[in-house]
Design a protein around this motif. Structure first.
Motif, short mmCIF file in Angstrom:
data_model
loop_
_atom_site.label_atom_id
_atom_site.label_comp_id
_atom_site.label_asym_id
_atom_site.label_seq_id
_atom_site.Cartn_x
_atom_site.Cartn_y
_atom_site.Cartn_z
N ASP A 182 80.71 100.85 47.98
CA ASP A 182 82.02 101.48 48.16
C ASP A 182 82.99 100.53 48.85
O ASP A 182 84.18 100.50 48.53
CB ASP A 182 81.86 102.78 48.94
CG ASP A 182 83.05 103.70 48.81
OD1 ASP A 182 83.84 103.56 47.85
OD2 ASP A 182 83.20 104.58 49.68
N ALA A 183 82.48 99.74 49.79
CA ALA A 183 83.33 98.75 50.46
C ALA A 183 83.88 97.74 49.46
O ALA A 183 85.07 97.41 49.48
CB ALA A 183 82.55 98.04 51.56
N VAL A 184 83.02 97.29 48.56
CA VAL A 184 83.46 96.34 47.53
C VAL A 184 84.49 97.00 46.61
O VAL A 184 85.52 96.41 46.29
CB VAL A 184 82.25 95.81 46.73
CG1 VAL A 184 82.70 95.01 45.51
CG2 VAL A 184 81.35 94.97 47.62
N ALA A 185 84.21 98.23 46.20
CA ALA A 185 85.12 98.94 45.30
C ALA A 185 86.49 99.15 45.96
O ALA A 185 87.52 99.06 45.29
CB ALA A 185 84.52 100.29 44.89
N CYS A 186 86.51 99.41 47.26
CA CYS A 186 87.78 99.57 47.98
C CYS A 186 88.49 98.24 48.17
O CYS A 186 89.72 98.20 48.21
CB CYS A 186 87.53 100.21 49.35
SG CYS A 186 87.20 101.97 49.28
N ALA A 187 87.73 97.17 48.32
CA ALA A 187 88.34 95.85 48.52
C ALA A 187 89.01 95.34 47.26
O ALA A 187 90.00 94.60 47.34
CB ALA A 187 87.28 94.86 49.00
N ILE A 188 88.52 95.74 46.09
CA ILE A 188 89.06 95.20 44.83
C ILE A 188 90.54 95.55 44.65
O ILE A 188 91.29 94.63 44.35
CB ILE A 188 88.17 95.62 43.64
CG1 ILE A 188 86.84 94.90 43.75
CG2 ILE A 188 88.86 95.38 42.31
CD1 ILE A 188 85.80 95.31 42.72
N PRO A 189 91.08 96.69 44.81
CA PRO A 189 90.57 98.05 44.75
C PRO A 189 90.51 98.54 43.31
O PRO A 189 91.37 98.22 42.49
CB PRO A 189 91.60 98.85 45.53
CG PRO A 189 92.89 98.13 45.30
CD PRO A 189 92.51 96.66 45.14
N LEU A 190 89.50 99.33 43.03
CA LEU A 190 89.36 99.92 41.69
C LEU A 190 90.45 100.99 41.49
O LEU A 190 90.79 101.71 42.43
CB LEU A 190 87.98 100.53 41.52
CG LEU A 190 86.81 99.55 41.50
CD1 LEU A 190 85.49 100.29 41.39
CD2 LEU A 190 86.96 98.56 40.35
N PRO A 191 90.96 101.11 40.27
CA PRO A 191 92.04 102.08 40.01
C PRO A 191 91.72 103.53 40.42
O PRO A 191 92.60 104.20 40.98
CB PRO A 191 92.28 101.96 38.50
CG PRO A 191 91.89 100.56 38.18
CD PRO A 191 90.72 100.25 39.09
#
Length: 120
Positions: free
Chosen positions: A20-29
């Motif tokens: 979830d940290a990675v997904a927030c860092a990207i951030p995913l749409p």
């Protein structure tokens, strides 16, 4: 040992938090949309990956530092109280509210029980 107290549960949830940290860092749409829906100020969003990565480390510490893991579940309980409140304040009755409520209950129960440290 129950699933709530098992170090494996803590480790699994640490992996989820790291992802979830990675997904927030990207951030995913979908994450951007969810944060827009609850009205989270864009200036606060860069903090989320840091908080989630820190929680992953805290959960993963369960075998060596069970007290830190328990403090982490408490802080995640606080985090999800705030998340549920944000959904309710924004009148966002999306599946995100159900997810936040479920995680609030899970981390609250884990905090109350604490990790099983008898099997190191």
């Amino acid at each position: 040992m129950s699933a709530l107290t098992s170090p494996r549960t803590y480790t699994l949830l640490a992996a989820v938090q790291a992802g979830d940290a990675v997904a927030c860092a990207i951030p995913l749409p979908p994450i951007t949309k969810a944060l827009d829906d609850v009205g989270l100020d864009p200036r606060l969003r860069p903090v989320l990956p840091i908080v989630k990565a820190a929680s992953a480390v805290g959960l993963a510490s369960v075998r060596r530092f069970p007290a830190l893991a328990r403090v982490t579940t408490f802080m995640l309980t606080v985090y999800f109280v705030l998340a549920v409140a944000a959904h309710v304040r924004a009148k966002d009755w999306s599946p995100g509210l159900l997810a936040a409520s479920s995680l609030l209950a899970l981390f609250g129960a884990m905090t109350a029980k604490g990790p099983d440290v008898s099997r190191q």
